[in-house]
Design a protein around this motif. Structure first.
Motif, mmCIF file in Angstrom:
data_model
loop_
_atom_site.group_PDB
_atom_site.id
_atom_site.type_symbol
_atom_site.label_atom_id
_atom_site.label_comp_id
_atom_site.label_asym_id
_atom_site.label_seq_id
_atom_site.Cartn_x
_atom_site.Cartn_y
_atom_site.Cartn_z
ATOM 1 N N LEU A 38 0.826 -1.208 0.000
ATOM 2 C CA LEU A 38 0.000 0.000 0.000
ATOM 3 C C LEU A 38 0.859 1.256 0.000
ATOM 4 O O LEU A 38 0.586 2.216 -0.737
ATOM 5 N N GLU A 39 1.903 1.262 0.815
ATOM 6 C CA GLU A 39 2.791 2.423 0.879
ATOM 7 C C GLU A 39 3.451 2.685 -0.461
ATOM 8 O O GLU A 39 3.529 3.829 -0.934
ATOM 9 N N GLU A 41 2.400 1.684 -3.479
ATOM 10 C CA GLU A 41 1.409 2.081 -4.479
ATOM 11 C C GLU A 41 0.964 3.527 -4.285
ATOM 12 O O GLU A 41 0.765 4.262 -5.255
ATOM 13 N N GLN A 42 0.810 3.945 -3.039
ATOM 14 C CA GLN A 42 0.388 5.319 -2.784
ATOM 15 C C GLN A 42 1.457 6.325 -3.198
ATOM 16 O O GLN A 42 1.136 7.440 -3.628
ATOM 17 N N ARG A 43 2.715 5.947 -3.098
ATOM 18 C CA ARG A 43 3.803 6.823 -3.532
ATOM 19 C C ARG A 43 3.778 7.047 -5.034
ATOM 20 O O ARG A 43 4.308 8.041 -5.532
ATOM 21 N N ASN A 45 1.306 7.827 -6.829
ATOM 22 C CA ASN A 45 0.300 8.844 -7.166
ATOM 23 C C ASN A 45 -0.786 8.324 -8.105
ATOM 24 O O ASN A 45 -1.561 9.114 -8.636
ATOM 25 N N SER A 48 -4.988 5.326 -4.498
ATOM 26 C CA SER A 48 -5.481 5.909 -3.259
ATOM 27 C C SER A 48 -6.236 4.829 -2.510
ATOM 28 O O SER A 48 -7.167 4.221 -3.049
ATOM 29 N N ARG A 49 -5.813 4.587 -1.277
ATOM 30 C CA ARG A 49 -6.485 3.565 -0.468
ATOM 31 C C ARG A 49 -7.964 3.897 -0.291
ATOM 32 O O ARG A 49 -8.819 3.014 -0.382
#
Length: 302
Positions: A38-39, A41-43, A45, A48-49
């Motif tokens: 998750l971390e 993938e969120q980086r 951009n 979004s979780r």
């Protein structure tokens, strides 16, 4: 004579130990935790979780022919009978497919993602880099066809190990998709491991690769040489879009170029200017999106 026997026994034990160690690394490759995924993938951009959790989803499980369950998710907001199935890479799970899913959702496609064996919520004890995974993909495709109809338009998108799985499935007589997108696959597992041995450990292929080939067959039922999209690519009749990043040093873009050259019939190749392994979409979003649209239009797949 006794010393010779002892020496031979020690050499044999050492070889067996090396084979077991290396095949452990292959079969039980260390996976990332969901929080790490998750971390990461969120980086990017492009994930979004909150957005993922808000999307209306249907969860499913389908039995694998190998005795465990495969778990996945269907997002089907569109009335059109167009579906994409997504296959993620090694060490991660189906959350990493969401960035690709969004691209196709925006183009009017319904989407299906799932966790490979030994990844995410799915069962299975070992990772086989496409050898057994292609049969699980077959089970997922069969489920989608049974649920939504035999005459739906169906594509499969794979990333890294998922791209290898996609190509191996596409080469099967039982394959049932209309087209395939292979993003950063290796062309031959043995050659990929030779490359990684050199880059990661500064080791030559002999004797590790021959030992691993033998021990892996004994332990998990297949050889390194059994996983070679390059040997199977000419069996694929449907259109294939090949994608790779020029800057990828983990799986070299030359491998995708080899697959593209050998594939007969309808095909396209996109070598992204930027991005390391499995980052063609993230670092070249607009060009990636345009290439997918061009591929679907050129071969009348919309």
């Amino acid at each position: 004579m006794k010393k010779r026997w002892i020496g031979a026994a020690l050499a044999l034990a050492s070889a067996a130990g090396a084979g077991a160690f290396f095949t452990n690394k292959v079969m039980y490759i260390k996976k990332k935790t969901e929080e790490q995924i998750l971390e990461s993938e969120q980086r990017s951009n492009h994930f979004s979780r909150e957005e993922y959790e808000e999307v209306e989803k249907e969860h499913f499980s389908v039995p694998s022919s190998f005795g465990y369950d495969i778990y996945g998710t269907i997002i089907a907001p569109h009335p059109e009978n167009k579906f994409m199935v997504f296959c993620h890479g090694v060490t991660v799970n189906s959350l990493t497919s969401f960035k690709y899913m969004k691209l196709f959702l925006n183009e009017g496609w319904n989407v299906v993602s799932y966790d490979h064996r030994r990844h995410g919520k799915s069962g299975g004890k070992t990772t086989s880099y496409g050898f057994y995974e292609k049969q699980d993909l077959k089970a997922v495709v069969e489920m989608v066809k049974a649920k939504f109809g035999e005459h739906i338009r169906l594509g499969v998108h794979g990333e890294s190990m998922g791209a290898v799985t996609t190509l191996l499935y596409a080469s099967m007589k039982e394959s049932r998709a209309d087209f395939y997108i292979a993003d950063c696959p290796f062309s031959d597992f043995k050659q990929q491991l030779v490359h990684r041995l050199k880059e990661d450990f500064k080791l030559p292929p002999f004797p590790i690769i021959p030992l691993a080939n033998f021990v892996l067959k004994w332990r998990d039922g297949y050889r390194l040489t059994d996983i070679s999209p390059l040997n199977e690519i000419e069996k694929i009749k449907e259109p294939v879009l090949f994608i790779h990043s020029a800057e990828d040093t983990y799986i070299l873009p030359q491998m995708t170029k080899e697959l593209y050259r050998k594939k007969q019939g309808e095909k396209m190749l996109f070598i992204a200017s930027h991005g390391t392994h499995a980052r063609s979409l993230v670092d070249n979003y607009e060009h990636y999106e345009e290439t997918v649209r061009s591929f679907l239009t050129k071969f009348h797949l919309q």
